[in-house]
Design a protein around this motif. Structure first.
Motif, PDB file in Angstrom:
ATOM      1  N   VAL A 142       0.852  -1.207   0.000  1.00  0.00           N
ATOM      2  CA  VAL A 142       0.000   0.000   0.000  1.00  0.00           C
ATOM      3  C   VAL A 142       0.881   1.247   0.000  1.00  0.00           C
ATOM      4  O   VAL A 142       2.027   1.220   0.453  1.00  0.00           O
ATOM      5  N   ASP A 143       0.319   2.338  -0.533  1.00  0.00           N
ATOM      6  CA  ASP A 143       1.000   3.631  -0.465  1.00  0.00           C
ATOM      7  C   ASP A 143       0.795   4.213   0.931  1.00  0.00           C
ATOM      8  O   ASP A 143      -0.307   4.116   1.487  1.00  0.00           O
ATOM      9  N   VAL A 144       1.851   4.812   1.473  1.00  0.00           N
ATOM     10  CA  VAL A 144       1.731   5.438   2.792  1.00  0.00           C
ATOM     11  C   VAL A 144       2.299   6.849   2.713  1.00  0.00           C
ATOM     12  O   VAL A 144       3.453   7.039   2.315  1.00  0.00           O
ATOM     13  N   SER A 168       0.734  23.216   4.825  1.00  0.00           N
ATOM     14  CA  SER A 168       0.883  21.839   5.301  1.00  0.00           C
ATOM     15  C   SER A 168       2.221  21.285   4.856  1.00  0.00           C
ATOM     16  O   SER A 168       2.753  21.695   3.823  1.00  0.00           O
ATOM     17  N   SER A 169       2.732  20.332   5.624  1.00  0.00           N
ATOM     18  CA  SER A 169       3.879  19.584   5.128  1.00  0.00           C
ATOM     19  C   SER A 169       3.353  18.288   4.514  1.00  0.00           C
ATOM     20  O   SER A 169       2.232  17.865   4.795  1.00  0.00           O
ATOM     21  N   PHE A 170       4.157  17.687   3.640  1.00  0.00           N
ATOM     22  CA  PHE A 170       3.770  16.392   3.080  1.00  0.00           C
ATOM     23  C   PHE A 170       4.983  15.482   3.035  1.00  0.00           C
ATOM     24  O   PHE A 170       6.127  15.956   2.982  1.00  0.00           O
ATOM     25  N   ALA A 171       4.722  14.179   3.101  1.00  0.00           N
ATOM     26  CA  ALA A 171       5.819  13.215   3.059  1.00  0.00           C
ATOM     27  C   ALA A 171       5.303  11.879   2.551  1.00  0.00           C
ATOM     28  O   ALA A 171       4.179  11.490   2.852  1.00  0.00           O
ATOM     29  N   VAL A 172       6.128  11.218   1.783  1.00  0.00           N
ATOM     30  CA  VAL A 172       5.798   9.868   1.319  1.00  0.00           C
ATOM     31  C   VAL A 172       6.686   8.901   2.079  1.00  0.00           C
ATOM     32  O   VAL A 172       7.907   9.031   2.090  1.00  0.00           O
ATOM     33  N   PHE A 173       6.065   7.927   2.721  1.00  0.00           N
ATOM     34  CA  PHE A 173       6.824   6.922   3.474  1.00  0.00           C
ATOM     35  C   PHE A 173       7.027   5.668   2.636  1.00  0.00           C
ATOM     36  O   PHE A 173       8.048   5.017   2.710  1.00  0.00           O
ATOM     37  N   GLY A 178       3.684   3.581  -7.335  1.00  0.00           N
ATOM     38  CA  GLY A 178       4.381   4.513  -8.218  1.00  0.00           C
ATOM     39  C   GLY A 178       3.657   5.842  -8.317  1.00  0.00           C
ATOM     40  O   GLY A 178       4.102   6.751  -9.014  1.00  0.00           O
ATOM     41  N   LYS A 179       2.530   5.962  -7.635  1.00  0.00           N
ATOM     42  CA  LYS A 179       1.738   7.185  -7.710  1.00  0.00           C
ATOM     43  C   LYS A 179       1.554   7.856  -6.361  1.00  0.00           C
ATOM     44  O   LYS A 179       0.741   8.791  -6.223  1.00  0.00           O
TER      45      LYS A 179
END
Ligand SMILES: NC(=O)C1=CN([C@@H]2O[C@H](COP(=O)(O)OP(=O)(O)OC[C@H]3O[C@@H](n4cnc5c(N)ncnc54)[C@H](O)[C@@H]3O)[C@@H](O)[C@H]2O)C=CC1
Ligand SMILES: CC(=O)[C@](C)(O)C(=O)O
Ligand SMILES: [Mg+2]
Ligand SMILES: [Mg+2]
Length: 348
Positions: A142-144, A168-173, A178-179
């Motif tokens: 899954v995307d987190v 806001s801050s954003f982050a990909v874990f 791929g999206k």
């Protein structure tokens, strides 16, 4: 991403110009966004996304205050408002907006509903970063990602309604599809962010825990209390002490700082005030910096997360919390504040 100069340091940020709402809608057009929890962030984010034209449902325990609030806000039981499990099953993007401590309890149920290709969305790096204490380890397929509005969900909604936006801050874990990054930014735009700056889960949680314990909430109350007590013990009245400690700051001076910076606020005060403030800000910095160092170390070691989980997981935590909030509310300073606020022309 737009490259901007922040005080001499170049950073890339995402603005609404380069990632417009239409693009966000397109990216998330096939998604069902399930907002789990309707406390403070839940209402702000879900209502903003609904108004922005996204496909949103809310999941909340039935029967409580939050459920009633959701109904009052126009979420329809059986159509857009569901019990937690049902919403978790329907959602393709799971917005995990229970309190950080409560997330531990529901996690097994959430995990069971995270089938391959879904997204797990947070507004804090807490659960994932402190996985040893929370047990929150997302499945690999899954995307987190997170979008953390830098302010209360109440402000997020209010500013949106006024046509403004909270940053806001954003982050990909974890990017399984791929999206993830595109979806994350689209969510950030959807919840009503002004602009978005990138971080990672660890930096988000450590800066956030420091900020709220520090200048945003803990330190400010501490400094207010110290000055108020000194004024009172030197014979000043409650109204004089409150006005000189809080009311003038929130009503007059902080709006000037927000508008154009500290030097501009100083420049709009007397030369007498400027002289004194310029002489005294460094002693205050030096006196408090060791406390901030201590705070940051306590965050870094995981101690603050541990305290937060332990205390907020107790069955009577709400009762205890209310007692501590009442201590603030019933202090002379904040009771004086209540009277001062009632005397604002717009309130009388
Ligand atoms: N409060 C805020 O404005 C901000 C919160 N955040 C983050 O957003 C997330 C959500 O925080 P809040 O909105 O403050 O949450 P909250 O404390 O308002 O709780 C949200 C909901 O959780 C439900 N809940 C509590 N215990 C539960 C349990 N055991 N099982 C099922 N449901 C339960 C409550 O009914 C409530 O509606 C957290 O990760 C927080 O750190 C981030 C930025 C600001
Ligand atoms: C409002 C916010 O962003 C805080 C202070 O970090 C929080 O409520 O956790
Ligand atoms: Mg915060
Ligand atoms: Mg926080």
């Amino acid at each position: 991403m737009a490259k901007l100069n922040f005080g001499g340091v170049e950073e890339e940020v995402v603005t609404r110009e380069e990632f417009p709402l239409e693009k966000a809608r397109e990216v998330l057009s096939t998604e069902t966004i399930a907002v789990i929890g309707y406390g403070v962030q839940g209402p702000g984010q879900s209502l903003n996304m609904r108004d922005n034209g996204f496909n949103v449902i809310v999941g909340q325990r039935k029967g409580g205050k939050s459920w009633d609030k959701a109904v009052a806000d126009g979420w329809v039981p059986g159509e857009t408002l569901f019990e937690l499990e049902e919403a978790l099953a329907k959602g393709t993007i799971i917005c995990y907006l229970l309190s950080d401590a409560a997330q531990i309890e529901l996690w097994p149920t959430v995990k069971a509903n995270l089938t391959a290709g879904k997204s797990l969305y947070f507004s804090h790096g807490f659960g994932v970063t402190y996985k040893d204490q929370t047990g929150i380890v997302p499945p690999a397929d899954v995307d987190v990602y997170l979008v953390a509005p830098k302010g209360s969900g109440t402000s997020l909604r209010r500013l949106f309604v006024e046509g403004k936006g909270l940053n806001s801050s954003f982050a990909v874990f974890q990017d399984a599809t791929g999206k993830a990054r595109e979806k994350c930014i689209a969510m950030g735009i959807g919840v009503g962010s002004g602009y978005l700056f990138e971080t990672d889960f660890y930096r988000e949680v450590t800066s956030d825990l420091t900020g709220e314990r520090g200048t945003l909430m803990g330190a400010i109350q501490g400094i207010f209390a110290a000055q108020y007590e000194v004024l009172r013990s030197n014979g000043h009245s409650p109204s004089e002490a409150f006005n000189e400690t809080v009311e003038e700051l929130t009503q007059s001076l902080m709006p000037l700082v927000a508008e154009n910076g500290m030097d501009w606020m100083y420049a709009n005060c007397s030369t007498t005030a400027q002289r004194g403030a310029l002489d005294w800000w460094k002693p205050f910095r030096d006196a408090t910096k060791p406390v901030f160092e201590q705070l940051y170390n306590s965050v870094k070691s995981g101690e603050q997360a541990n305290i937060s989980i332990t205390r907020n997981s107790q069955s009577d935590y709400r009762v205890k919390l209310e007692e501590e909030l009442a201590e603030l509310r019933e202090s002379e300073m904040w009771r004086a504040g209540q009277t001062v606020r009632s005397l604002r022309p717009e309130n009388s």
